[in-house]
Write a protein that holds these residues in place. Structure first.
Motif, PDB file in Angstrom:
ATOM      1  N   PRO A 101      -0.916   5.628  -7.009  1.00  0.00           N
ATOM      2  CA  PRO A 101      -1.381   4.787  -6.482  1.00  0.00           C
ATOM      3  C   PRO A 101      -1.175   2.596  -5.957  1.00  0.00           C
ATOM      4  O   PRO A 101      -1.032   2.417  -7.619  1.00  0.00           O
ATOM      5  CB  PRO A 101      -2.206   4.240  -6.353  1.00  0.00           C
ATOM      6  CG  PRO A 101      -3.476   5.218  -7.683  1.00  0.00           C
ATOM      7  CD  PRO A 101      -2.229   5.786  -8.279  1.00  0.00           C
ATOM      8  N   ILE A 102      -0.443   2.171  -5.761  1.00  0.00           N
ATOM      9  CA  ILE A 102       0.105   1.449  -5.185  1.00  0.00           C
ATOM     10  C   ILE A 102      -1.217   0.447  -4.662  1.00  0.00           C
ATOM     11  O   ILE A 102      -1.584   0.652  -3.097  1.00  0.00           O
ATOM     12  CB  ILE A 102       1.259   0.785  -4.392  1.00  0.00           C
ATOM     13  CG1 ILE A 102       2.538   1.377  -5.846  1.00  0.00           C
ATOM     14  CG2 ILE A 102       1.523  -0.584  -4.588  1.00  0.00           C
ATOM     15  CD1 ILE A 102       3.669   1.508  -5.337  1.00  0.00           C
ATOM     16  N   THR A 103      -1.767  -0.687  -4.228  1.00  0.00           N
ATOM     17  CA  THR A 103      -2.882  -1.435  -3.638  1.00  0.00           C
ATOM     18  C   THR A 103      -2.728  -2.755  -3.824  1.00  0.00           C
ATOM     19  O   THR A 103      -2.565  -3.345  -5.374  1.00  0.00           O
ATOM     20  CB  THR A 103      -4.398  -1.010  -4.080  1.00  0.00           C
ATOM     21  OG1 THR A 103      -4.535   0.635  -4.671  1.00  0.00           O
ATOM     22  CG2 THR A 103      -5.225  -1.022  -3.629  1.00  0.00           C
ATOM     23  N   GLU A 149       1.190  -1.224  -0.317  1.00  0.00           N
ATOM     24  CA  GLU A 149       0.026  -0.530  -0.467  1.00  0.00           C
ATOM     25  C   GLU A 149       1.040   1.136   0.237  1.00  0.00           C
ATOM     26  O   GLU A 149       1.518   1.485   0.580  1.00  0.00           O
ATOM     27  CB  GLU A 149      -1.057  -0.169   1.484  1.00  0.00           C
ATOM     28  CG  GLU A 149      -2.075  -1.050   1.229  1.00  0.00           C
ATOM     29  CD  GLU A 149      -2.696  -1.116   0.397  1.00  0.00           C
ATOM     30  OE1 GLU A 149      -3.203   0.176   0.176  1.00  0.00           O
ATOM     31  OE2 GLU A 149      -3.738  -1.886  -0.255  1.00  0.00           O
ATOM     32  N   GLY A 150       1.061   1.657  -1.316  1.00  0.00           N
ATOM     33  CA  GLY A 150       1.791   2.892  -0.852  1.00  0.00           C
ATOM     34  C   GLY A 150       1.198   4.198  -2.837  1.00  0.00           C
ATOM     35  O   GLY A 150       0.122   4.563  -2.904  1.00  0.00           O
ATOM     36  N   MET A 151       2.970   4.874  -2.471  1.00  0.00           N
ATOM     37  CA  MET A 151       2.609   5.547  -3.688  1.00  0.00           C
ATOM     38  C   MET A 151       3.812   5.401  -4.855  1.00  0.00           C
ATOM     39  O   MET A 151       4.778   5.535  -3.674  1.00  0.00           O
ATOM     40  CB  MET A 151       2.708   6.909  -3.460  1.00  0.00           C
ATOM     41  CG  MET A 151       1.041   7.091  -3.284  1.00  0.00           C
ATOM     42  SD  MET A 151       0.695   8.451  -3.246  1.00  0.00           S
ATOM     43  CE  MET A 151      -0.498   8.613  -1.806  1.00  0.00           C
ATOM     44  N   VAL A 152       3.778   5.687  -5.821  1.00  0.00           N
ATOM     45  CA  VAL A 152       5.457   5.159  -6.947  1.00  0.00           C
ATOM     46  C   VAL A 152       5.408   6.770  -7.507  1.00  0.00           C
ATOM     47  O   VAL A 152       4.529   6.567  -8.069  1.00  0.00           O
ATOM     48  CB  VAL A 152       5.341   4.319  -7.402  1.00  0.00           C
ATOM     49  CG1 VAL A 152       4.823   3.760  -8.422  1.00  0.00           C
ATOM     50  CG2 VAL A 152       6.509   3.667  -8.583  1.00  0.00           C
ATOM     51  N   MET A 184       7.174   4.079  -1.878  1.00  0.00           N
ATOM     52  CA  MET A 184       7.222   4.380  -0.774  1.00  0.00           C
ATOM     53  C   MET A 184       5.402   3.825  -0.526  1.00  0.00           C
ATOM     54  O   MET A 184       4.759   3.751  -0.431  1.00  0.00           O
ATOM     55  CB  MET A 184       7.276   6.146  -0.890  1.00  0.00           C
ATOM     56  CG  MET A 184       7.315   6.593   0.677  1.00  0.00           C
ATOM     57  SD  MET A 184       7.733   8.193   0.473  1.00  0.00           S
ATOM     58  CE  MET A 184       6.856   9.179   1.623  1.00  0.00           C
ATOM     59  N   GLY A 185       6.057   3.621   0.767  1.00  0.00           N
ATOM     60  CA  GLY A 185       4.830   2.440   1.305  1.00  0.00           C
ATOM     61  C   GLY A 185       4.600   2.055   2.543  1.00  0.00           C
ATOM     62  O   GLY A 185       5.897   1.715   2.918  1.00  0.00           O
ATOM     63  N   GLU A 186       4.501   0.556   2.495  1.00  0.00           N
ATOM     64  CA  GLU A 186       4.160  -0.752   3.300  1.00  0.00           C
ATOM     65  C   GLU A 186       3.729  -1.311   2.675  1.00  0.00           C
ATOM     66  O   GLU A 186       2.682  -1.305   2.019  1.00  0.00           O
ATOM     67  CB  GLU A 186       3.743   0.042   4.862  1.00  0.00           C
ATOM     68  CG  GLU A 186       4.422  -0.135   6.193  1.00  0.00           C
ATOM     69  CD  GLU A 186       3.786   0.613   6.962  1.00  0.00           C
ATOM     70  OE1 GLU A 186       3.007   0.104   7.443  1.00  0.00           O
ATOM     71  OE2 GLU A 186       4.510   1.418   7.916  1.00  0.00           O
TER      72      GLU A 186
END
Lengths: 137, 137, 137
Positions: free
Chosen positions: B103-105, B36-39, B135-137
């Motif tokens: 977005p990354i989901t 979950e995050g963003m690139v 960036m994310g987790e």
């Protein structure tokens, strides 16, 4: 996760003005203590922009002329029925976008060799704010 | 929080070229382990752009023609007094913007069915870099 | 780090339509529980845009007319050989950009006094999606 927020107020002498803010942003990144993350640089007004491009005076004059060509001042914008006279500044803001987001790597702004961050004022001579938001670890 | 950074170098054969980099970005997202995050995908040069649009050859030719119409090559840009001849490439970069953030989901790029990410080279035939920051987790 | 994702589907009555989504985004920020962070607002289609500007009807008509001037409908786009008729909508999407990223400070959207977020539909009358991705702590 760390977050750090700062606001800059501009009050330009001229209606249109282009201000190199790269050093200011680098300073906020240093204050934030973030080593890996991103920093959002975003105009808080709808008649200003933010871009990344060259710090070359001739080019900046070219950009100003080009923006006036593509999004010219006109008396007859519908927006001017509200009493405003800044319709062109709204269009210029849309054209160049009002924000950028910069990567932070190893505690530094991760920019290319000629990338400089500019605040683009299209309707100045009054206080206008910009937000810098750093996020990361 | 996880962060993952990668750089791609392009060296195009032609001055202007449009390269689908969706697969490359998806690969870096997979490597990052972020669920979950963003690139952030951002050109590191001031004469290139990044956009999200269709992978359709006719449209890409339309875009190229349209950009040349709105930000044409001209001999007499002030910027050319420096010895450069790429004033139009700077304007084209401003017009399409030099970056996107995706977005990354659930561990995947969260794109719509026709969304493809392009690197837009406006002044090629030399090495140019792009940064991908996850960036994310 | 917290992440929260929501999708909105639009199905506009007209081909081009501009919809104020500021309240919807603020609602998702509240649901996310994020106090410090960012929210990405991104069209999932390649014939739509997202911008931050004024909620003033006259200006919105000016923007619509200006976009049609700079990226006009034309029969003869190469893209139309595929059977599509929406080449102009792709160009309009590139021109205004398809996304914005908004800072979140103290649990609220950190916008200037006149900043409103718009979904810009350039090829409507069918379901189109937008993603809202909140990230922070």
């Amino acid at each position: 996760m760390k977050a750090h927020t700062e606001y800059i107020t501009f009050n330009t002498r001229r209606k249109r003005e282009y201000i190199n803010i790269t050093g200011r942003i680098a300073g906020e990144v240093a204050k934030s203590g973030v080593r890996e993350g991103m920093v959002l640089v975003s105009a808080m007004h709808i008649t200003a922009g933010v871009w990344v491009n060259d710090a070359e005076d001739g080019l900046i004059e070219d950009i100003d002329e080009w923006l006036e060509h593509l999004a010219p001042y006109r008396d007859d914008y519908r927006h001017h029925r509200t009493g405003e006279t800044n319709g062109d500044a709204h269009l210029k803001s849309l054209l160049v976008h009002h924000q950028v987001i910069l990567p932070i790597t190893a505690g530094e702004l991760d920019l290319g060799p000629w990338q400089q961050v500019y605040y683009a004022e299209f309707d100045g001579r009054r206080p206008k704010r910009l937000v810098i938001k750093v996020m990361g670890e």
